[in-house]
Design an enzyme around this catalytic site. Structure first.
Site, PDB file in Angstrom:
ATOM      1  CG  HIS A   1      34.490 -42.955 -39.032  1.00 33.60           C
ATOM      2  ND1 HIS A   1      35.843 -42.740 -39.160  1.00 33.60           N
ATOM      3  CD2 HIS A   1      33.967 -42.778 -40.276  1.00 33.60           C
ATOM      4  CE1 HIS A   1      36.118 -42.426 -40.421  1.00 33.60           C
ATOM      5  NE2 HIS A   1      34.995 -42.450 -41.125  1.00 33.60           N
TER       6      HIS A   1
ATOM      7  CG  ASP B   1      32.609 -38.732 -34.685  1.00 29.08           C
ATOM      8  OD1 ASP B   1      32.238 -37.758 -35.366  1.00 29.08           O
ATOM      9  OD2 ASP B   1      33.028 -39.788 -35.188  1.00 29.08           O
TER      10      ASP B   1
ATOM     11  CD  GLN C   1      28.033 -38.663 -41.165  1.00 26.90           C
ATOM     12  OE1 GLN C   1      27.094 -38.103 -41.760  1.00 26.90           O
ATOM     13  NE2 GLN C   1      29.163 -38.960 -41.784  1.00 26.90           N
TER      14      GLN C   1
ATOM     15  CB  CYS D   1      35.519 -45.514 -42.175  1.00 31.36           C
ATOM     16  SG  CYS D   1      36.413 -45.003 -43.625  1.00 31.36           S
TER      17      CYS D   1
HETATM   18  N1  PMP Z   1      33.330 -39.910 -37.689  1.00 36.97           N
HETATM   19  C1  PMP Z   1      32.261 -40.142 -38.464  1.00 36.97           C
HETATM   20  C2  PMP Z   1      31.002 -40.630 -37.824  1.00 36.97           C
HETATM   21  C3  PMP Z   1      32.326 -39.908 -39.835  1.00 36.97           C
HETATM   22  O1  PMP Z   1      31.272 -40.137 -40.600  1.00 36.97           O
HETATM   23  C4  PMP Z   1      33.534 -39.423 -40.394  1.00 36.97           C
HETATM   24  C5  PMP Z   1      33.663 -39.180 -41.886  1.00 36.97           C
HETATM   25  N2  PMP Z   1      33.134 -40.195 -42.678  1.00 36.97           N
HETATM   26  C6  PMP Z   1      34.612 -39.192 -39.546  1.00 36.97           C
HETATM   27  C7  PMP Z   1      34.478 -39.439 -38.197  1.00 36.97           C
HETATM   28  C8  PMP Z   1      35.911 -38.649 -40.058  1.00 36.97           C
HETATM   29  O2  PMP Z   1      35.714 -37.369 -40.544  1.00 36.97           O
HETATM   30  P1  PMP Z   1      36.836 -36.642 -41.429  1.00 36.97           P
HETATM   31  O3  PMP Z   1      37.187 -37.616 -42.530  1.00 36.97           O
HETATM   32  O4  PMP Z   1      36.153 -35.420 -41.945  1.00 36.97           O
HETATM   33  O5  PMP Z   1      37.980 -36.353 -40.545  1.00 36.97           O
END
Ligand code: PMP
Length: 417
Positions: A134, A211, A214, A375
């Site tokens: 991401h 991270d 998910q 993203c």
């Molecule tokens: N990493 C991953 C794999 C995500 O799916 C997301 C959210 N779509 C994020 C990071 C960022 O998370 P947040 O917007 O809650 O900070």
């Protein structure tokens, strides 16, 4: 975790009716149809307990925490710190002070990049991420690499969406100082072999950030068993409120790291000449935190633990297997992300129709999916795509809802072709 090439029977052990009852938002019609909410990888819906806890804080004991001497401040502080203890239990951390509250995974990664990265990454060092990260797990490392004259390396992935472990081993060297990968991909659903990734990174002398955006609501997480150095999660993807997340870090690492933001609470003593810092975890929690949402988050974790992460995983794997079987037989659909181990994410494209148009037409039928690059633009470039349609499942979704998605897709194709 079950493999999608060997699907389990399409049954669930969950009492879906009573689970759905806990989520008021699910009881509505959208565009004249009962809402089918398949955008859980973006954010999950919130059970009544979480909404109630938020209201209760503001109605009954709103007060700032930690330094108060009055009853409301005491009650708020205790509730806030109880969430920290629950996170410790939830991810099996050794020490409660290893749990730092942040805004979400994005802030957790930025904290590690700014604090660990700025002080412990040096010229010539290398940071390793994967091709399916991401943007939140790319951009902060790009900044640090530019600032510290370090190099950002990318572990390639297969067409199915699995990390190329051979390439990973070749990229690892004594120059690798940090490896940052997701536990599960938000775009492909791939569950990465993080235990092996962490073990091998440690052999090379690197620290590892996972991270967990998910994974935390879908896979049991044990940070001690994984032996990761940092683990990041967002409450809003775990049936909790927005604006709250957690950075877990090993105590000895967090102790070596400088504070990330300056202000109240993170200090021990301040003079105009010099400041000394508070102990963990407060060193990293400057200013008034998101008290209400942190408190409500404990009710989301309680809810997950009561249903049981193992039961949730079985249910979501059954949904994924069912959805995969139903859609892979549709000639017009190409599934994107067919790794052997996946969380409940079904990404796909339809040749000749823009994902955005499919999303809008499904919305007209009350079905909420996400479309676009999710993203993960570098991943889209690797796969040669502009975007996908993504249906992502949670514990309250049903097989009937998947039937509605498939029926919706069939109708769209008949209408357009
Ligand atoms: N990493 C991953 C794999 C995500 O799916 C997301 C959210 N779509 C994020 C990071 C960022 O998370 P947040 O917007 O809650 O900070």
């Amino acid at each position: 975790m079950m493999s999608i090439t060997n699907p389990p029977p399409f049954v669930t052990t969950l009492d879906i009716r009573s689970i759905r009852d806990a989520f008021p938002v699910l009881k509505q019609q959208v565009n004249g149809h009962p809402l089918v909410y398949f955008d859980n990888a973006a954010t999950t819906q919130k059970p009544q307990q979480v909404i109630h806890a938020l209201n209760a804080y503001y109605q009954e004991y709103n007060a700032n925490i930690h330094r108060g001497v009055h009853a409301l401040a005491d009650k708020a502080t205790m509730a806030y710190e109880k969430t920290r203890e629950m996170v410790q239990t939830f991810i099996h951390a050794q020490h409660v002070e290893e749990i730092i509250f942040v805004r979400g995974v994005t802030e957790a990664i930025n904290l590690v990049a700014a604090s660990y990265g700025r002080t412990l990454i040096e010229e010539g060092d290398e940071i390793l991420i994967s091709a399916m990260e991401h943007h939140a797990n790319i951009v902060p490392w790009q900044w640090i690499c530019q600032e510290r004259k370090a190099k950002l390396n990318v572990i390639p992935i297969s067409d199915e969406g699995e990390i190329d472990m051979e390439a990973y081993h070749q990229l690892l060297s004594s120059r690798t100082k940090l490896v940052a990968v997701n536990h599960a991909s938000n775009t492909l659903g791939t569950i990465n072999p993080i235990k092996e990734i962490i073990r091998d990174a440690h052999h090379a002398g690197a620290v590892v950030l996972i991270d967990g955006a998910q994974s935390a609501a879908h896979i049991p997480v044990d940070v001690q068993d994984l032996d990761c150095d940092f683990y990041c999660l967002s409450a809003h993807k775990m049936y909790g409120p927005t604006g709250v997340g957690v950075l877990y870090g090993k105590k000895e690492l967090l102790e070596r790291m400088p504070p990330y933001q300056g202000g109240g609470e993170m200090i021990r003593e301040v003079s105009f000449e010099h400041t000394t810092y508070n102990e963990l975890p407060y060193k990293f929690e400057a200013g008034t935190p998101n008290i209400a949402d942190v408190i409500a988050f404990q009710h989301a974790m309680k809810f997950i633990l009561e249903v049981g992460l193992d039961n949730i995983a079985v249910h979501e794997q059954a949904l994924l297997a069912y959805a995969t079987e139903k859609t892979e037989n549709l000639s017009f659909i190409r599934l994107i992300g067919t790794a052997r181990e996946k969380v409940g994410v079904l990404s796909f494209v339809i040749e000749g129709i823009h994902p955005f148009d499919i999303g809008q037409m499904l919305d007209a039928r009350g079905i909420a999916v996400r479309t676009g690059h999710h993203c993960t633009q570098p991943l889209m470039a690797r796969l040669g795509l502009d975007g996908t349609v993504r249906a992502s499942f949670a514990l309250y979704n049903t097989f009937e809802e998947i039937d509605q998605l498939v029926e919706g897709l069939n109708k769209i194709i008949r209408f357009l072709k």
